[in-house]
Design a protein around this motif. Structure first.
Motif, PDB file in Angstrom:
ATOM      1  N   ALA A  32       1.130   2.581   8.835  1.00 50.12           N
ATOM      2  CA  ALA A  32       0.315   1.599   9.546  1.00 50.12           C
ATOM      3  C   ALA A  32      -0.899   1.210   8.712  1.00 50.12           C
ATOM      4  O   ALA A  32      -1.256   0.032   8.622  1.00 50.12           O
ATOM      5  N   TYR A  33      -1.536   2.184   8.070  1.00 54.35           N
ATOM      6  CA  TYR A  33      -2.718   1.896   7.257  1.00 54.35           C
ATOM      7  C   TYR A  33      -2.355   1.173   5.965  1.00 54.35           C
ATOM      8  O   TYR A  33      -3.126   0.368   5.457  1.00 54.35           O
ATOM      9  N   ALA A  34      -1.169   1.484   5.426  1.00 58.81           N
ATOM     10  CA  ALA A  34      -0.744   0.810   4.189  1.00 58.81           C
ATOM     11  C   ALA A  34      -0.531  -0.677   4.440  1.00 58.81           C
ATOM     12  O   ALA A  34      -0.726  -1.507   3.554  1.00 58.81           O
ATOM     13  N   GLY A  35      -0.107  -1.027   5.665  1.00 56.45           N
ATOM     14  CA  GLY A  35       0.030  -2.428   6.031  1.00 56.45           C
ATOM     15  C   GLY A  35       1.224  -3.139   5.461  1.00 56.45           C
ATOM     16  O   GLY A  35       1.314  -4.365   5.519  1.00 56.45           O
TER      17      GLY A  35
ATOM     18  N   ASP B  87      -2.473   3.899  -4.138  1.00 55.15           N
ATOM     19  CA  ASP B  87      -3.204   2.819  -4.794  1.00 55.15           C
ATOM     20  C   ASP B  87      -2.271   1.881  -5.552  1.00 55.15           C
ATOM     21  O   ASP B  87      -2.496   0.674  -5.592  1.00 55.15           O
ATOM     22  N   LEU B  88      -1.224   2.447  -6.165  1.00 56.50           N
ATOM     23  CA  LEU B  88      -0.279   1.586  -6.883  1.00 56.50           C
ATOM     24  C   LEU B  88       0.341   0.577  -5.917  1.00 56.50           C
ATOM     25  O   LEU B  88       0.413  -0.624  -6.215  1.00 56.50           O
ATOM     26  N   THR B  89       0.764   1.064  -4.751  1.00 55.48           N
ATOM     27  CA  THR B  89       1.342   0.165  -3.749  1.00 55.48           C
ATOM     28  C   THR B  89       0.298  -0.817  -3.231  1.00 55.48           C
ATOM     29  O   THR B  89       0.566  -2.013  -3.085  1.00 55.48           O
ATOM     30  N   SER B  90      -0.900  -0.304  -2.940  1.00 57.64           N
ATOM     31  CA  SER B  90      -1.961  -1.166  -2.398  1.00 57.64           C
ATOM     32  C   SER B  90      -2.350  -2.259  -3.379  1.00 57.64           C
ATOM     33  O   SER B  90      -2.562  -3.411  -2.991  1.00 57.64           O
TER      34      SER B  90
ATOM     35  N   ALA C 291      -0.480  -3.538  -5.780  1.00 58.09           N
ATOM     36  CA  ALA C 291       0.608  -4.521  -5.862  1.00 58.09           C
ATOM     37  C   ALA C 291       0.594  -5.423  -4.629  1.00 58.09           C
ATOM     38  O   ALA C 291       0.801  -6.641  -4.729  1.00 58.09           O
ATOM     39  N   GLU C 292       0.330  -4.850  -3.463  1.00 60.89           N
ATOM     40  CA  GLU C 292       0.241  -5.637  -2.226  1.00 60.89           C
ATOM     41  C   GLU C 292      -0.939  -6.606  -2.300  1.00 60.89           C
ATOM     42  O   GLU C 292      -0.853  -7.751  -1.846  1.00 60.89           O
ATOM     43  N   ARG C 293      -2.052  -6.140  -2.877  1.00 61.92           N
ATOM     44  CA  ARG C 293      -3.232  -7.007  -3.015  1.00 61.92           C
ATOM     45  C   ARG C 293      -2.923  -8.171  -3.950  1.00 61.92           C
ATOM     46  O   ARG C 293      -3.326  -9.314  -3.696  1.00 61.92           O
ATOM     47  N   ALA C 294      -2.196  -7.873  -5.022  1.00 59.22           N
ATOM     48  CA  ALA C 294      -1.808  -8.942  -5.949  1.00 59.22           C
ATOM     49  C   ALA C 294      -0.876  -9.939  -5.265  1.00 59.22           C
ATOM     50  O   ALA C 294      -0.975 -11.153  -5.477  1.00 59.22           O
ATOM     51  N   LEU C 295       0.035  -9.433  -4.425  1.00 59.53           N
ATOM     52  CA  LEU C 295       0.921 -10.313  -3.670  1.00 59.53           C
ATOM     53  C   LEU C 295       0.104 -11.200  -2.731  1.00 59.53           C
ATOM     54  O   LEU C 295       0.388 -12.403  -2.599  1.00 59.53           O
ATOM     55  N   ALA C 296      -0.891 -10.620  -2.079  1.00 55.19           N
ATOM     56  CA  ALA C 296      -1.741 -11.406  -1.181  1.00 55.19           C
ATOM     57  C   ALA C 296      -2.444 -12.528  -1.942  1.00 55.19           C
ATOM     58  O   ALA C 296      -2.617 -13.640  -1.433  1.00 55.19           O
ATOM     59  N   THR C 297      -2.856 -12.240  -3.178  1.00 58.39           N
ATOM     60  CA  THR C 297      -3.469 -13.268  -4.019  1.00 58.39           C
ATOM     61  C   THR C 297      -2.472 -14.385  -4.304  1.00 58.39           C
ATOM     62  O   THR C 297      -2.812 -15.576  -4.261  1.00 58.39           O
TER      63      THR C 297
ATOM     64  N   THR D 225       1.312 -12.670  -9.425  1.00 60.74           N
ATOM     65  CA  THR D 225      -0.006 -12.173  -9.807  1.00 60.74           C
ATOM     66  C   THR D 225       0.129 -10.757 -10.331  1.00 60.74           C
ATOM     67  O   THR D 225       0.733  -9.903  -9.673  1.00 60.74           O
ATOM     68  N   VAL D 226      -0.421 -10.508 -11.499  1.00 62.13           N
ATOM     69  CA  VAL D 226      -0.469  -9.160 -12.063  1.00 62.13           C
ATOM     70  C   VAL D 226      -1.849  -8.590 -11.785  1.00 62.13           C
ATOM     71  O   VAL D 226      -2.859  -9.175 -12.172  1.00 62.13           O
ATOM     72  N   TYR D 227      -1.893  -7.480 -11.080  1.00 61.51           N
ATOM     73  CA  TYR D 227      -3.161  -6.892 -10.664  1.00 61.51           C
ATOM     74  C   TYR D 227      -4.000  -6.476 -11.875  1.00 61.51           C
ATOM     75  O   TYR D 227      -3.486  -6.029 -12.881  1.00 61.51           O
TER      76      TYR D 227
END
Length: 361
Positions: free
Chosen positions: A37-40, A313-316, A318-324, A334-336
């Motif tokens: 749930a927190y990973a989203g 953090d690796l997953t987060s 990559a997810e943040r880069a996807l959100a971008t 997007t490459v983080y």
């Protein structure tokens, strides 16, 4: 490589703290549920988790777990299999005990016949005849019993083999996405844990998390059955372009993950672009009207193990880069790395391919 993070910022402590604040028991199945749930990474899970309210009962958490993390609720299958195995083994032991008694009786008859034959003096032909008759009957009975025992042993062995096969299939199913046949989120978590088995020297890896752009609208216009076929088609594309040693997974909905055992940005980007190019050439059609919906597009976020100190953090990242990528309008990779203050294997990269065509109405 980034220095180890302060323990206060670790995901384990964050999840544990959240569980304590919400009054959730520290059970393994609860921990993974709160972690997810927190990973989203699963929006449906997040929405339903939040909808449980401030006071989340164990029954409500278990209901959610059975839906999204079924591997933690396998007690029924295991209990049933244990019961079957015990029953089969009990019957098998009873069969062997009966066989043991039967062999003892048969051995006694053979002994009686031997004593008559080997006795000193004249042979009592009447007694000998009785012994031979008894031995003949017992031998015929033994032959029948032997066949029965053999059949029973074969049947019992086959039943136990079926139970073992069922258990193995259930174990394998935990790591396979039922719809697409790709790896499941659990398979991804397991593989990612191995990357960071030695946190001071993670395996050089690249993670790409991708999502089909505007999939909600597309699936609505396709219809549920066609949308499922489309996801299977996308999964085949993802599976086909990954190398044999890499892992392709479906997280949920139209979101996929690819774990590459290389930190070469050019190679990871090449494979990601190949997925997008093949997807763009896939026809998307309205199941009702038969009208073309245009070319499907996909956005990706990429991160490398050198940039993240742990699996979360690796997953987060990559997810943040996807959100971008999604925020940039989709159809983007997007490459983080920009502004994170950590090691970046190459220059920060956001790139967008030219669309082959837009979506039709």
């Amino acid at each position: 490589m980034l220095p180890p993070k302060n323990p206060a910022s670790s995901i384990a402590l964050r999840v544990a703290t959240a569980m304590h604040q919400m009054g959730i028991d520290g059970l393994p199945r609860n921990y993974e549920l709160v972690y997810e749930a927190y990973a989203g990474s699963n929006p449906e899970l997040v929405r339903e988790f939040v909808a449980l309210g401030k006071n989340k009962t164990q029954d409500a958490l278990d209901a959610l777990g059975r839906k999204y993390l079924p591997h933690h609720h396998e007690a029924g299958l295991l209990s049933r299999q244990n019961g079957h195995v015990r029953a089969e083994m009990s019957n098998f032991i009873s069969l062997l005990n009966e066989e043991k008694v039967s062999l003892t009786d048969y051995g006694r008859l053979i002994g009686d016949a031997s004593r008559v034959i080997l006795a000193e003096g004249d042979i009592d032909h009447a007694e000998l005849g009785q012994s031979i008759t008894a031995l003949k009957i017992a031998t015929e009975k033994r032959a029948t019993q032997n066949s029965t025992v053999v059949r029973a042993v074969v049947n019992k062995t086959a039943a136990l083999a079926d139970l073992q096969r069922e258990a193995e299939e259930a174990e394998t199913a935990k790591f396979v996405d039922a719809l697409t046949g790709l790896g499941s989120r659990r398979a991804f978590n397991k593989a990612l844990a191995k990357v960071y088995a030695n946190p001071n020297m993670p395996v050089l890896s690249g993670l790409a998390v991708g999502e089909i752009d505007d999939y909600g609208r597309i699936s609505e216009q396709m219809g549920a059955t066609v949308a499922e076929r489309f996801l299977k088609q996308v999964s085949k594309i993802v599976q086909a372009v990954t190398n044999g040693g890499d892992l392709a997974c479906r997280f949920d909905g139209a979101r996929f993950g690819m774990l590459f055992y290389t930190s070469e940005q050019e190679e990871v980007s090449r494979i990601v672009d190949l997925v997008r190019a093949k997807l763009a050439s896939t026809a998307v059609v309205n199941s009702g009207s038969g009208r073309s919906l245009g070319q499907a597009q996909m956005s990706f976020g990429i991160c490398f193990s050198e940039q993240a100190p742990n699996a979360f953090d690796l997953t987060s990242y990559a997810e943040r880069a996807l959100a971008t990528s999604k925020a940039a309008g989709g159809n983007t990779v997007t490459v983080y790395g920009a502004g994170e203050g950590g090691f970046v294997p190459k220059d920060w990269l956001i790139y967008k391919k030219q669309s082959v065509g837009g979506f039709g109405g």
